[in-house]
Design an enzyme around this catalytic site. Structure first.
Site, PDB file in Angstrom:
ATOM      1  N   HIS A   1      54.717  10.457 -20.673  1.00 29.80           N
ATOM      2  CA  HIS A   1      53.281  10.348 -20.978  1.00 29.80           C
ATOM      3  C   HIS A   1      52.501  10.965 -19.821  1.00 29.80           C
ATOM      4  CE1 HIS A   1      49.650   8.061 -22.518  1.00 29.80           C
ATOM      5  NE2 HIS A   1      49.278   8.362 -21.280  1.00 29.80           N
TER       6      HIS A   1
ATOM      7  N   HIS B   1      51.357   2.029 -19.932  1.00 27.98           N
ATOM      8  CA  HIS B   1      51.357   2.976 -21.057  1.00 27.98           C
ATOM      9  C   HIS B   1      52.368   2.551 -22.124  1.00 27.98           C
ATOM     10  CE1 HIS B   1      50.049   6.221 -17.955  1.00 27.98           C
ATOM     11  NE2 HIS B   1      48.978   5.866 -18.641  1.00 27.98           N
TER      12      HIS B   1
ATOM     13  N   ASP C   1      41.586  17.570 -13.142  1.00 31.48           N
ATOM     14  CA  ASP C   1      41.762  17.916 -14.555  1.00 31.48           C
ATOM     15  C   ASP C   1      42.712  19.112 -14.666  1.00 31.48           C
ATOM     16  OD1 ASP C   1      41.219  19.197 -17.171  1.00 31.48           O
ATOM     17  OD2 ASP C   1      39.724  17.608 -17.321  1.00 31.48           O
TER      18      ASP C   1
ATOM     19  N   GLY D   1      50.747  16.451 -21.609  1.00 31.17           N
ATOM     20  CA  GLY D   1      52.036  16.635 -22.278  1.00 31.17           C
ATOM     21  C   GLY D   1      51.906  17.345 -23.615  1.00 31.17           C
ATOM     22  N   GLU D   2      50.813  17.053 -24.336  1.00 37.03           N
ATOM     23  CA  GLU D   2      50.629  17.655 -25.655  1.00 37.03           C
ATOM     24  C   GLU D   2      50.067  19.066 -25.577  1.00 37.03           C
ATOM     25  OE1 GLU D   2      48.193  14.879 -27.927  1.00 37.03           O
ATOM     26  OE2 GLU D   2      49.411  13.237 -27.166  1.00 37.03           O
TER      27      GLU D   2
ATOM     28  N   ASN E   1      39.585   1.259 -26.520  1.00 35.93           N
ATOM     29  CA  ASN E   1      40.423   1.613 -25.366  1.00 35.93           C
ATOM     30  C   ASN E   1      39.443   1.964 -24.243  1.00 35.93           C
ATOM     31  OD1 ASN E   1      42.082   2.938 -23.512  1.00 35.93           O
ATOM     32  ND2 ASN E   1      43.167   4.140 -25.054  1.00 35.93           N
TER      33      ASN E   1
ATOM     34  N   ARG F   1      42.846  -2.424 -25.909  1.00 35.66           N
ATOM     35  CA  ARG F   1      43.910  -2.049 -24.975  1.00 35.66           C
ATOM     36  C   ARG F   1      43.611  -2.746 -23.657  1.00 35.66           C
ATOM     37  NH1 ARG F   1      44.510   3.287 -21.323  1.00 35.66           N
ATOM     38  NH2 ARG F   1      46.568   2.847 -20.503  1.00 35.66           N
TER      39      ARG F   1
ATOM     40  N   ARG G   1      46.014   9.826  -8.670  1.00 33.79           N
ATOM     41  CA  ARG G   1      46.904   8.816  -8.053  1.00 33.79           C
ATOM     42  C   ARG G   1      48.152   9.485  -7.502  1.00 33.79           C
ATOM     43  NH1 ARG G   1      47.036   5.047 -13.191  1.00 33.79           N
ATOM     44  NH2 ARG G   1      45.338   6.312 -14.028  1.00 33.79           N
TER      45      ARG G   1
ATOM     46  N   GLU H   1      47.667   5.651 -29.355  1.00 33.55           N
ATOM     47  CA  GLU H   1      47.669   4.272 -28.866  1.00 33.55           C
ATOM     48  C   GLU H   1      46.808   3.393 -29.766  1.00 33.55           C
ATOM     49  OE1 GLU H   1      46.510   6.014 -25.035  1.00 33.55           O
ATOM     50  OE2 GLU H   1      47.768   4.536 -24.042  1.00 33.55           O
TER      51      GLU H   1
ATOM     52  N   ASN I   1      45.638  11.213 -17.704  1.00 37.75           N
ATOM     53  CA  ASN I   1      45.108  11.059 -16.349  1.00 37.75           C
ATOM     54  C   ASN I   1      46.111  10.265 -15.525  1.00 37.75           C
ATOM     55  OD1 ASN I   1      42.577  12.391 -16.110  1.00 37.75           O
ATOM     56  ND2 ASN I   1      41.813  10.976 -17.662  1.00 37.75           N
TER      57      ASN I   1
HETATM   58  N1  LIG Z   1      44.281  21.990 -23.372  1.00 38.78           N
HETATM   59  C1  LIG Z   1      44.670  21.322 -22.312  1.00 38.78           C
HETATM   60  N2  LIG Z   1      45.474  21.914 -21.382  1.00 38.78           N
HETATM   61  C2  LIG Z   1      45.869  21.246 -20.291  1.00 38.78           C
HETATM   62  N3  LIG Z   1      45.528  19.965 -20.020  1.00 38.78           N
HETATM   63  C3  LIG Z   1      44.739  19.352 -20.900  1.00 38.78           C
HETATM   64  C4  LIG Z   1      44.266  19.972 -22.085  1.00 38.78           C
HETATM   65  N4  LIG Z   1      43.515  19.077 -22.769  1.00 38.78           N
HETATM   66  C5  LIG Z   1      43.494  17.950 -22.038  1.00 38.78           C
HETATM   67  N5  LIG Z   1      44.232  18.104 -20.929  1.00 38.78           N
HETATM   68  C6  LIG Z   1      44.440  17.153 -19.821  1.00 38.78           C
HETATM   69  O1  LIG Z   1      44.755  15.879 -20.281  1.00 38.78           O
HETATM   70  C7  LIG Z   1      44.343  14.919 -19.283  1.00 38.78           C
HETATM   71  C8  LIG Z   1      43.727  13.725 -19.983  1.00 38.78           C
HETATM   72  O2  LIG Z   1      44.672  13.193 -20.858  1.00 38.78           O
HETATM   73  P1  LIG Z   1      44.417  11.854 -21.697  1.00 38.78           P
HETATM   74  O3  LIG Z   1      45.691  11.532 -22.381  1.00 38.78           O
HETATM   75  O4  LIG Z   1      43.205  12.019 -22.526  1.00 38.78           O
HETATM   76  O5  LIG Z   1      44.183  10.867 -20.493  1.00 38.78           O
HETATM   77  P2  LIG Z   1      43.551   9.426 -20.382  1.00 38.78           P
HETATM   78  O6  LIG Z   1      43.846   8.700 -21.665  1.00 38.78           O
HETATM   79  O7  LIG Z   1      44.280   8.850 -19.229  1.00 38.78           O
HETATM   80  O8  LIG Z   1      42.092   9.627 -20.133  1.00 38.78           O
HETATM   81  C9  LIG Z   1      43.395  15.658 -18.352  1.00 38.78           C
HETATM   82  O9  LIG Z   1      44.038  15.921 -17.127  1.00 38.78           O
HETATM   83  C10 LIG Z   1      43.158  16.967 -19.065  1.00 38.78           C
HETATM   84  O10 LIG Z   1      43.020  18.014 -18.167  1.00 38.78           O
HETATM   85  C1  LIG Z   2      47.807   2.690 -17.032  1.00 35.09           C
HETATM   86  C2  LIG Z   2      47.158   4.011 -16.916  1.00 35.09           C
HETATM   87  O1  LIG Z   2      47.420   4.729 -15.978  1.00 35.09           O
HETATM   88  O2  LIG Z   2      46.303   4.366 -17.885  1.00 35.09           O
HETATM   89  P1  LIG Z   2      45.472   5.729 -17.998  1.00 35.09           P
HETATM   90  O3  LIG Z   2      46.451   6.834 -18.085  1.00 35.09           O
HETATM   91  O4  LIG Z   2      44.660   5.573 -19.285  1.00 35.09           O
HETATM   92  O5  LIG Z   2      44.615   5.842 -16.775  1.00 35.09           O
HETATM   93 MG   LIG Z   3      45.338   7.351 -21.885  1.00 32.40          MG
END
Ligand SMILES: Nc1ncnc2c1ncn2[C@@H]1O[C@H](COP(=O)(O)OP(=O)(O)O)[C@@H](O)[C@H]1O
Ligand SMILES: CC(=O)OP(=O)(O)O
Ligand SMILES: [Mg+2]
Length: 404
Positions: free
Chosen positions: A213, A187, A287, A337-338, A7, A98, A246, A389, A216
């Protein structure tokens, strides 16, 4: 059989190696800060004989100038040293990638051919943060695993079931028929995975679900009986919710004003909307952990950012409850979300008209796996489901291989 899932993001690579058909993860990890001065790799190895045992975790700091350097390091970790899990790259039968934008061509998982690679490249402008990195990941994997079957799983594929009135924009028809300008949605692999988990948990394969979802990139989907009916992202992954960097939904007049009177170039507008907006633009941080800290310290920009982020999600919950004509559950997933209890709490406030009642004590607990954080008499459930994923991609690869 070993299936390796890649990914690739703009500056990171997430990966998992699965043993099939047991679906057991053998190893997983995250390569971060590619192209920066000091990159890092977090690499986990699981005990196949004892799935309950905690994974062995290695943390490495390395200069990783590009994705090739990152993936080469991962292959070295998988094949060399005390923690190696395979003897050579030749033991990997399938590499699943992905790919974020598949346009209208790809409604399903696809074997990667030169034509498929060209199509992915043709979509660079529509997903500039993602498709170039995905394409690079494919090129590098072809070099590192020359004997493996390379497969693409598209973020857009799950949303190909949207009805035409949901995916079309009110623009002249030719812009759709000739230029394929329409809503695609992203997603999809994550929405599909958590929707299936939620349906199984509820014992209702026909459940009416809103999947949320929040990573980021952030998006929501209205899902009925496992089929997507609508989603918040559109032609590219910029529309809908407020994201890390974004903007999400924006009146097109703003673009006209930027491009006209304010003299922005198209490249500047793209950089603005993709990289400088969202929570970063509102609060100075992208973040959510940093924003949470700023909020706790009483930062007003963080307060507004949080409020706007949650408000947009609430608006779409209302919209999608109407799309679905009812609601059995909402599902929070991905990094924010988690993990972010405050976001979930803000989103679920005063949602009892839809039958959503949050159990705040459960919401604050940090537990692994699927969690039901609604009160016992909440008519609709509020679920937290960790997305996977990579596992969903591996499953789709295995299905394709079995069928071919
Ligand atoms: N414990 C936490 N509390 C709040 N936000 C968190 C925590 N852990 C990770 N995140 C947030 O999750 C986001 C990244 O999510 P993720 O699903 O890994 O994204 P991506 O796959 O798009 O890189 C970041 O904004 C990060 O701050
Ligand atoms: C499509 C998309 O926004 O993916 P990611 O959340 O991994 O940046
Ligand atoms: Mg992601």
């Amino acid at each position: 059989m070993n299936i390796f899932v890649v990914n690739s993001g703009s500056s990171s690579i997430k990966y998992q190696l699965f043993r099939w058909p047991s679906e057991r993860p053998v190893s997983s990890g995250l390569v971060e800060r590619i192209g920066q001065e000091q990159g890092s790799i977090t690499h986990k190895v699981f005990d196949l004989n004892n799935p309950e045992a905690p994974a062995t975790e290695l943390r490495l700091s390395r200069t990783l100038p590009n994705h090739e350097a990152g993936l080469r390091e991962v292959v070295r970790l998988l094949t060399e040293g005390a923690e190696r899990v395979i003897q050579s790259p030749g033991e990997i039968a399938v590499v699943g990638h992905r790919v974020v934008h598949g346009g209208e061509k790809f409604a399903a998982t696809t074997r990667i051919t030169p034509e498929v690679k060209a199509e992915i490249k043709s979509l660079f402008a529509l997903a500039p943060l993602h498709n170039p990195a995905n394409s690079l990941g494919i090129d590098v994997a072809e070099q590192l695993f020359p004997q493996a079957r390379q497969v693409a799983v598209f973020d857009t594929a799950f949303h190909q079931t949207l009805p035409e009135y949901a995916y079309r924009y009110a623009l002249p028809t030719e812009l759709y028929t000739e230029q394929r300008i329409r809503k695609y949605g992203f997603h999809g692999t994550s929405h599909q995975y958590v929707a299936a988990q939620a349906g199984a948990y509820l014992g209702r394969p026909d459940a009416r679900l809103i999947t949320i979802h929040l990573g980021n990139g952030c998006s929501m989907a209205a899902v009925h009986g496992g089929r997507a009916l609508d989603t918040t992202m559109g032609f590219g992954p910029l529309a809908g919710l407020v994201m890390g960097t974004r903007s999400g939904d924006l009146d097109p007049s703003v673009l006209l004003h930027l491009l006209g009177p304010l003299g922005y170039s198209a490249e500047q507008v793209s950089a603005l909307l993709n990289k400088e907006s969202g929570m970063l633009g509102l609060t100075g941080f992208s973040d959510m952990r940093d924003i949470g800290q700023a909020l706790a310290a009483g930062d007003e920009r963080a307060e507004l950012g949080y409020a706007l982020y949650a408000y947009r999600i609430r608006q779409y919950i209302g919209a999608y409850a109407a799309v679905l004509n009812g609601l059995d559950a909402i599902v929070f997933t991905a990094g924010v979300g988690e993990n972010d209890a405050l976001v979930r709490s803000r989103v679920c406030q005063q949602m009892d008209f839809l039958g959503l009642q949050l159990d705040e004590a459960k919401n604050q607990q940090r537990l692994p796996g699927l969690r039901d954080v609604s009160l016992p008499d909440s008519r609709a459930r509020i679920l937290i489901i960790p997305t996977n994923e990579e596992l969903e991609i591996a499953r789709q690869c295995a299905e394709l291989i079995a069928a071919s």
